[in-house]
Design a protein around this motif. Structure first.
Motif, PDB file in Angstrom:
ATOM      1  N   GLN A   1       1.716  -1.022  -0.333  1.00 38.24           N
ATOM      2  CA  GLN A   1       0.323   0.241  -0.115  1.00 38.24           C
ATOM      3  C   GLN A   1       0.922   1.165  -0.035  1.00 38.24           C
ATOM      4  N   GLN A   2       2.125   1.304   1.022  1.00 38.05           N
ATOM      5  CA  GLN A   2       2.460   2.024   0.968  1.00 38.05           C
ATOM      6  C   GLN A   2       3.779   2.496  -0.526  1.00 38.05           C
ATOM      7  N   PHE A   3       4.169   1.604  -0.825  1.00 35.26           N
ATOM      8  CA  PHE A   3       4.828   1.356  -1.901  1.00 35.26           C
ATOM      9  C   PHE A   3       3.606   2.127  -3.647  1.00 35.26           C
ATOM     10  N   SER A   4       2.299   1.413  -3.428  1.00 34.26           N
ATOM     11  CA  SER A   4       1.408   1.992  -4.326  1.00 34.26           C
ATOM     12  C   SER A   4       1.502   2.924  -4.050  1.00 34.26           C
ATOM     13  N   ALA A   5       0.867   3.915  -2.793  1.00 29.00           N
ATOM     14  CA  ALA A   5       0.600   5.396  -2.380  1.00 29.00           C
ATOM     15  C   ALA A   5       1.826   6.728  -3.275  1.00 29.00           C
ATOM     16  N   LYS A   6       3.292   6.119  -3.134  1.00 33.59           N
ATOM     17  CA  LYS A   6       4.387   6.440  -2.987  1.00 33.59           C
ATOM     18  C   LYS A   6       4.635   6.541  -4.865  1.00 33.59           C
ATOM     19  N   TYR A   7       5.075   5.322  -5.193  1.00 41.07           N
ATOM     20  CA  TYR A   7       5.626   4.401  -6.731  1.00 41.07           C
ATOM     21  C   TYR A   7       3.917   4.911  -7.875  1.00 41.07           C
ATOM     22  N   GLY A   8       3.344   4.363  -7.126  1.00 43.05           N
ATOM     23  CA  GLY A   8       2.321   4.116  -8.329  1.00 43.05           C
ATOM     24  C   GLY A   8       2.105   5.291  -9.520  1.00 43.05           C
ATOM     25  N   ALA A   9       1.122   4.634 -10.461  1.00 46.19           N
ATOM     26  CA  ALA A   9       1.030   5.348 -11.539  1.00 46.19           C
ATOM     27  C   ALA A   9      -0.611   6.212 -10.417  1.00 46.19           C
ATOM     28  N   SER A  10      -0.238   7.206 -10.633  1.00 46.96           N
ATOM     29  CA  SER A  10      -1.594   8.460  -9.993  1.00 46.96           C
ATOM     30  C   SER A  10      -2.639   8.085 -10.298  1.00 46.96           C
ATOM     31  N   GLN A  11      -3.704   8.344  -9.787  1.00 45.05           N
ATOM     32  CA  GLN A  11      -5.301   7.951  -9.888  1.00 45.05           C
ATOM     33  C   GLN A  11      -5.902   8.700 -11.461  1.00 45.05           C
ATOM     34  N   ASN A  12      -5.292  10.109 -11.633  1.00 49.20           N
ATOM     35  CA  ASN A  12      -6.234  10.909 -12.721  1.00 49.20           C
ATOM     36  C   ASN A  12      -4.765   9.756 -13.968  1.00 49.20           C
ATOM     37  N   GLN A  13      -3.602   9.581 -14.374  1.00 51.94           N
ATOM     38  CA  GLN A  13      -2.893   8.614 -15.207  1.00 51.94           C
ATOM     39  C   GLN A  13      -3.853   7.285 -15.108  1.00 51.94           C
ATOM     40  N   ILE A  14      -4.579   6.607 -14.083  1.00 52.82           N
ATOM     41  CA  ILE A  14      -4.918   4.860 -14.639  1.00 52.82           C
ATOM     42  C   ILE A  14      -6.081   6.096 -14.998  1.00 52.82           C
ATOM     43  N   ASP A  15      -7.253   7.131 -14.690  1.00 47.12           N
ATOM     44  CA  ASP A  15      -8.508   7.284 -15.645  1.00 47.12           C
ATOM     45  C   ASP A  15      -8.481   7.966 -16.246  1.00 47.12           C
ATOM     46  N   GLN A  16      -7.262   8.269 -16.875  1.00 43.53           N
ATOM     47  CA  GLN A  16      -7.383   8.779 -18.655  1.00 43.53           C
ATOM     48  C   GLN A  16      -7.405   7.856 -19.290  1.00 43.53           C
ATOM     49  N   LEU A  17      -6.160   7.040 -18.731  1.00 42.96           N
ATOM     50  CA  LEU A  17      -6.001   5.593 -19.533  1.00 42.96           C
ATOM     51  C   LEU A  17      -7.127   4.458 -19.443  1.00 42.96           C
ATOM     52  N   THR A  18      -8.087   4.088 -18.570  1.00 36.84           N
ATOM     53  CA  THR A  18      -9.333   3.031 -18.730  1.00 36.84           C
ATOM     54  C   THR A  18      -9.900   3.880 -19.707  1.00 36.84           C
ATOM     55  N   THR A  19      -9.946   5.164 -18.689  1.00 35.45           N
ATOM     56  CA  THR A  19     -11.653   5.931 -20.539  1.00 35.45           C
ATOM     57  C   THR A  19     -10.858   5.802 -21.666  1.00 35.45           C
ATOM     58  N   TYR A  20      -9.838   5.860 -22.395  1.00 35.23           N
ATOM     59  CA  TYR A  20      -9.171   5.666 -23.517  1.00 35.23           C
ATOM     60  C   TYR A  20      -9.286   4.598 -24.180  1.00 35.23           C
ATOM     61  N   LEU A  21      -9.026   3.627 -23.270  1.00 31.94           N
ATOM     62  CA  LEU A  21      -9.012   2.446 -23.662  1.00 31.94           C
ATOM     63  C   LEU A  21     -10.545   2.160 -23.708  1.00 31.94           C
ATOM     64  N   LYS A  22     -11.639   2.100 -22.822  1.00 33.37           N
ATOM     65  CA  LYS A  22     -13.068   1.454 -23.173  1.00 33.37           C
ATOM     66  C   LYS A  22     -13.667   2.413 -24.584  1.00 33.37           C
ATOM     67  N   SER A  23     -13.238   3.515 -24.527  1.00 36.58           N
ATOM     68  CA  SER A  23     -13.832   4.492 -26.243  1.00 36.58           C
ATOM     69  C   SER A  23     -12.829   3.314 -26.998  1.00 36.58           C
ATOM     70  N   LYS A  24     -12.537   3.071 -27.085  1.00 31.86           N
ATOM     71  CA  LYS A  24     -11.452   2.337 -28.392  1.00 31.86           C
ATOM     72  C   LYS A  24     -12.394   1.575 -28.597  1.00 31.86           C
ATOM     73  N   GLY A  25     -13.014   0.585 -27.279  1.00 31.12           N
ATOM     74  CA  GLY A  25     -14.123  -0.377 -27.557  1.00 31.12           C
ATOM     75  C   GLY A  25     -13.463  -1.476 -26.651  1.00 31.12           C
ATOM     76  N   LEU A  26     -12.576  -1.297 -26.438  1.00 31.51           N
ATOM     77  CA  LEU A  26     -11.575  -2.324 -24.759  1.00 31.51           C
ATOM     78  C   LEU A  26     -12.272  -2.393 -23.549  1.00 31.51           C
ATOM     79  N   THR A  27     -12.130  -3.871 -23.057  1.00 32.71           N
ATOM     80  CA  THR A  27     -12.978  -3.819 -21.545  1.00 32.71           C
ATOM     81  C   THR A  27     -11.718  -4.107 -21.147  1.00 32.71           C
ATOM     82  N   VAL A  28     -11.729  -3.069 -19.849  1.00 32.07           N
ATOM     83  CA  VAL A  28     -11.121  -2.693 -18.889  1.00 32.07           C
ATOM     84  C   VAL A  28     -10.962  -4.069 -17.737  1.00 32.07           C
TER      85      VAL A  28
END
Length: 545
Positions: free
Chosen positions: A110-137
């Motif tokens: 949990q500490q690793f994710s908070a400090k070194y994982g991608a940001s929630q905004n980056q995750i949201d942008q990526l998953t939104t883009y993937l869905k917009s292209k017809g992929l399932t997350v």
């Protein structure tokens, strides 16, 4: 050892990892759009740019047969670049150095994710883009570094800007792969390191079962030769994770335990991406489990079984790292040159996460000596060549009366040499090489002195460096048991400590034997590394017991 996929199933050989460095991104075109999502604000997409290292190294040597069917269903693992990457490198260096005041102050997942994982905004942008292209997350890993998605090939091609074709290599092997480097809109590409699953060219491997008249090295032989019996430790209360791309049969493990009077906890099975059916790698899996039990019979093993594909490998490693099980044994791998740079980078990030969390990862260094790829030159195996992995080579161990270690020499199949991808890490800086050298340590692996293994209903003798890695993993479970009793931290990323112990009585220096291009000699060598362990003296040196 087992072999990993290049986008094919892996084979029991040992896993190789290469760090993929994200190169400067080149603008390919002008593309603008707007992503809409209930979870994210509209985001203007920037011009598309390339994802560095996303083409198979030997694609040009294959023949394009045709397009893959548009409706072919593919599953991918998108690996994100970690945040604060330079800080992560420095943290790992300090937390793994026994002489640092930060030694042993490991992070939780949990500490690793908070400090070194991608940001929630980056995750949201990526998953939104993937869905917009017809992929399932399908899922987002808890470390915020991997997004799994699925969909038809046509949608994958549109999402990542490359055709996917059926191909045939020079050996007649059929596979599919992306024709060109993948691309993404610039604001997404900067956060993405790899996309695994768009090819199926590489699989990992494992060594064959060696049937012999002799019974092979037994648990009593190993614990006597490496002075494990002098520890009065069994691994009770400790955990070991085992990376596997095949399955096993519990009745074979039970038969082994009954033969040698062992009463270990039943291994726990964790299936990743649906797991895998029992296959040709069964003996590899049963070797790993039995070798660990031989050294640490009371340690709880968790067997992570994933598909032998690029996506399966990434997801299985992620599951292990996010479990934070403190000791990991890896017997699957492949030549550094076989995988894409992006895949290697994605795995390297997971190994850094493991080091930050205090996990010890041992990987077999290969069974083809100094020529891992088999082309007449010199090459090493991945992930053993990754700087955050402890590459485990092989020896020829002779055990005499009363299970005493009579002699130990370098095995001619022990994988070792110079990485073509990684620079020399700090712990090898004094050895005079500019590149990462493999292996780091060794243990019994020669099939002529191989381990007694019960598999497929019978005993046989199995050798290979995939027998050496689990021996070290079992010993580390004992170390962690005794460290806990002494109020000290787990071993964690082992290499900084191992190189400080080089030349001491804690490690048996192997001074003879060759793997082809390299010869074992006094001190570090590219056949057996710093040598095998003397359990009692290793504990005394590290814990003062």
């Amino acid at each position: 050892m087992a072999t990993l996929p290049t986008e094919e199933p892996m084979v029991n050989k040992h896993i190789k990892v290469a760090v993929a460095v994200v190169a400067p991104l080149a603008v390919l075109g002008t593309f603008a759009a707007v992503m809409q999502s209930a979870n994210a604000s509209p985001v203007a997409l920037q011009p598309r740019v390339t994802l560095a290292g996303t083409v198979l190294p030997k694609l040009a040597q294959s023949t394009r047969v045709g397009d893959v069917p548009a409706d072919k269903q593919l599953s991918i693992a998108v690996s994100m670049t970690p945040s604060n990457a330079k800080d992560l490198d420095q943290f790992v260096k300090q937390v793994s150095d026994p002489q640092s005041p930060m030694y042993g102050q490991y992070l939780t997942p949990q500490q690793f994710s908070a400090k070194y994982g991608a940001s929630q905004n980056q995750i949201d942008q990526l998953t939104t883009y993937l869905k917009s292209k017809g992929l399932t997350v399908d899922s987002v890993a808890s470390n915020h570094l991997i997004v799994d998605a699925s969909g038809p090939a046509s949608a994958m091609e549109e999402t990542f800007g490359s055709k996917i074709s059926d191909r045939r290599d020079a050996n007649g092997q059929q596979y599919y792969a992306n024709d060109s480097a993948l691309t993404l809109p610039g604001n997404l590409a900067s956060a993405v390191a790899d996309v695994a699953g768009l090819d199926n060219h590489r699989k990992l491997t494992h060594p064959p079962l060696k049937q012999r008249a002799v019974r092979g090295v037994t648990p009593a032989n190993l614990t006597g030769a490496y002075d494990v019996k002098g520890l009065n430790a069994t691994g009770a209360g400790q955990q070991v994770a085992v990376f596997e791309l095949d399955a096993f049969q519990q009745q074979n493990i039970d038969a082994y335990d009954q033969q040698f009077g062992l009463k270990p906890p039943t291994p726990i099975v964790k299936k990743v991406d649906g797991g895998v059916a029992l296959g040709e790698g069964q003996t590899e899996v049963e070797l790993d489990i039995e070798a660990i039990q031989a050294i640490a019979p009371q340690a709880q093993q968790t067997i992570f079984e994933g598909p032998n594909s690029n996506k399966g490998v990434i997801d299985t490693y992620a599951a292990i790292v996010n479990s934070k099980i403190p000791v990991v044994s890896i017997s699957w791998g492949g030549p550094e040159e076989a995988g894409s740079q992006a895949d290697i980078q994605a795995q390297d990030t997971l190994y850094k996460q493991a080091a930050a969390q205090g996990q010890t990862l041992f990987a077999a260094s290969g069974d083809s000596g100094s020529d891992d790829i088999g082309n007449g030159g010199t090459s090493v195996d991945f992930p053993a060549s990754d700087p955050f992995i402890t590459g485990t080579g092989g020896t020829h161990l002779v055990v005499g009366a009363n299970n005493a270690r009579t002699s130990e020499t370098g095995w001619d199949g022990s994988g070792g040499g110079n990485s073509k991808i990684f620079a020399a890490p700090d712990y090898q800086a004094s050895l005079g090489s500019k590149v990462r050298m493999v292996p780091d340590i060794a243990a019994d692996a020669d099939p002529a002195t191989g381990l007694a293994v019960f598999s497929k209903g019978q005993f046989g003798v199995v050798g290979g460096t995939s027998a050496a890695a689990p021996q070290w993993a079992g010993f580390t479970a004992l170390y962690n048991q005794l460290a806990k009793a002494a109020g000290k931290p787990n071993l964690g990323f082992a290499n900084p400590a191992l190189y400080k112990l080089a030349g001491t009585a804690a490690l048996h220096d192997i001074t003879s034997g060759s793997n082809g291009a390299f010869t074992a000699a006094k001190g570090y060598d590219r056949v057996t590394g710093n040598g095998s362990f003397d359990a009692v003296k290793f504990i005394q040196a590290m814990l003062g017991n």
